[in-house]
Design a protein around this motif. Structure first.
Motif, PDB file in Angstrom:
ATOM      1  N   TYR A 131      55.391  37.010  41.744  1.00  0.00           N
ATOM      2  CA  TYR A 131      54.984  38.306  41.221  1.00  0.00           C
ATOM      3  C   TYR A 131      56.213  39.040  40.696  1.00  0.00           C
ATOM      4  N   GLY A 173      53.123  29.496  33.504  1.00  0.00           N
ATOM      5  CA  GLY A 173      51.724  29.841  33.708  1.00  0.00           C
ATOM      6  C   GLY A 173      51.565  31.324  34.006  1.00  0.00           C
ATOM      7  N   THR A 204      53.962  23.776  41.506  1.00  0.00           N
ATOM      8  CA  THR A 204      53.851  25.146  41.006  1.00  0.00           C
ATOM      9  C   THR A 204      53.988  26.156  42.128  1.00  0.00           C
ATOM     10  N   THR A 219      53.061  30.600  27.144  1.00  0.00           N
ATOM     11  CA  THR A 219      52.495  29.812  28.237  1.00  0.00           C
ATOM     12  C   THR A 219      52.349  28.361  27.787  1.00  0.00           C
ATOM     13  N   ARG A 259      53.803  30.479  42.851  1.00  0.00           N
ATOM     14  CA  ARG A 259      53.413  31.782  42.310  1.00  0.00           C
ATOM     15  C   ARG A 259      54.538  32.781  42.540  1.00  0.00           C
ATOM     16  N   LEU A 280      53.101  31.670  37.302  1.00  0.00           N
ATOM     17  CA  LEU A 280      53.088  30.352  37.924  1.00  0.00           C
ATOM     18  C   LEU A 280      54.244  29.543  37.345  1.00  0.00           C
ATOM     19  N   GLU A 299      48.871  33.905  35.782  1.00  0.00           N
ATOM     20  CA  GLU A 299      47.660  34.052  36.574  1.00  0.00           C
ATOM     21  C   GLU A 299      46.981  35.395  36.314  1.00  0.00           C
ATOM     22  N   SER A 300      47.780  36.453  36.176  1.00  0.00           N
ATOM     23  CA  SER A 300      47.225  37.782  35.957  1.00  0.00           C
ATOM     24  C   SER A 300      48.307  38.714  35.426  1.00  0.00           C
TER      25      SER A 300
END
Length: 218
Positions: free
Chosen positions: A188, A118, A184, A207, A186, A136, A120-121
């Motif tokens: 970075y 996933g 899941t 993805t 997160r 993710l 996210e940004s």
């Protein structure tokens, strides 16, 4: 002494499924500030100052330590949670190491896994040094051990455009490994852009909803 950067180059980054130490923001931590930064470590393996992606530099009132700081006289990529004090000074509340990828020529990889994940940004930092990704990852436990992901950045080619600018094509490699997809987390991750940089970067990430393509003018 010349600083070393604790950034991965050819090896895949490995991510376990345990909760990140920098996932704060509730209760007693609700008033603190958090930034992506370069953390400078002294000869005693203590964080003493950091430079944020916004270009703000802080000196820590008390040197900070963490189990992931393994090298002295080094600059680590980190998420730093801190209380801002007087100008240029800060009190560290929590720190978490960030994974850093550098583009590696595609022919250097024996395997090029692209298991889905996933996103996210994805964004280019203000100083133009990094592309940050909020990812993710599906995780879980295998018997009594943690599932492990592996990640790297493949550079497929650099093309010259009709206007004579150069675009580098990057592809995120990701192996789900033995990690089951129970929940899941997160993560970075930063891409450290090369000093001899192209005019733009096109990043491809597989993805669960198909391939995501992002282009950044540098």
């Amino acid at each position: 002494m010349k600083k070393l950067f604790a950034f991965s180059l050819f090896a895949f980054l490995l991510f376990s499924c345990e909760t990140d130490s920098y996932e704060k923001g509730e209760g007693q931590y609700s008033q603190m500030q958090g930034d992506f930064a370069e953390l400078t470590v002294n000869s005693q393996k203590q964080g003493v100052s950091f430079l944020t992606d916004e270009g703000e530099e802080y000196t820590l009132t008390t040197p900070a330590t963490s189990s992931w700081i393994q090298r002295p006289d080094t600059v680590y990529r980190a998420i730093v949670y801190f209380n801002k004090l007087t100008s240029g000074m800060a009190e560290a509340v929590a720190m978490g190491q960030m994974g850093v990828l550098r583009p590696v020529e595609h022919w250097r990889f024996k395997e090029q896994p692209q298991d889905p994940l996933g996103v996210e940004s994805v964004w280019l930092t203000r100083n133009g040094k990094y592309i940050n990704m909020g990812l993710l990852l599906k995780n879980g436990r295998v018997e009594d051990s943690e599932g492990v992901h592996a990640m790297a950045l493949c550079r497929d080619t650099v093309l010259v455009n009709p206007d004579q600018t150069r675009t580098a094509y990057y592809r995120l490699l990701h192996s789900q490994g033995d990690a089951p997809e129970y929940y899941t987390n997160r993560r970075y991750v930063s891409i450290l852009l090369p000093q001899d940089r192209p005019d733009s970067v096109r990043l491809s990430i597989r993805t669960y909803n198909g391939t995501l393509e992002k282009q950044f003018a540098l």
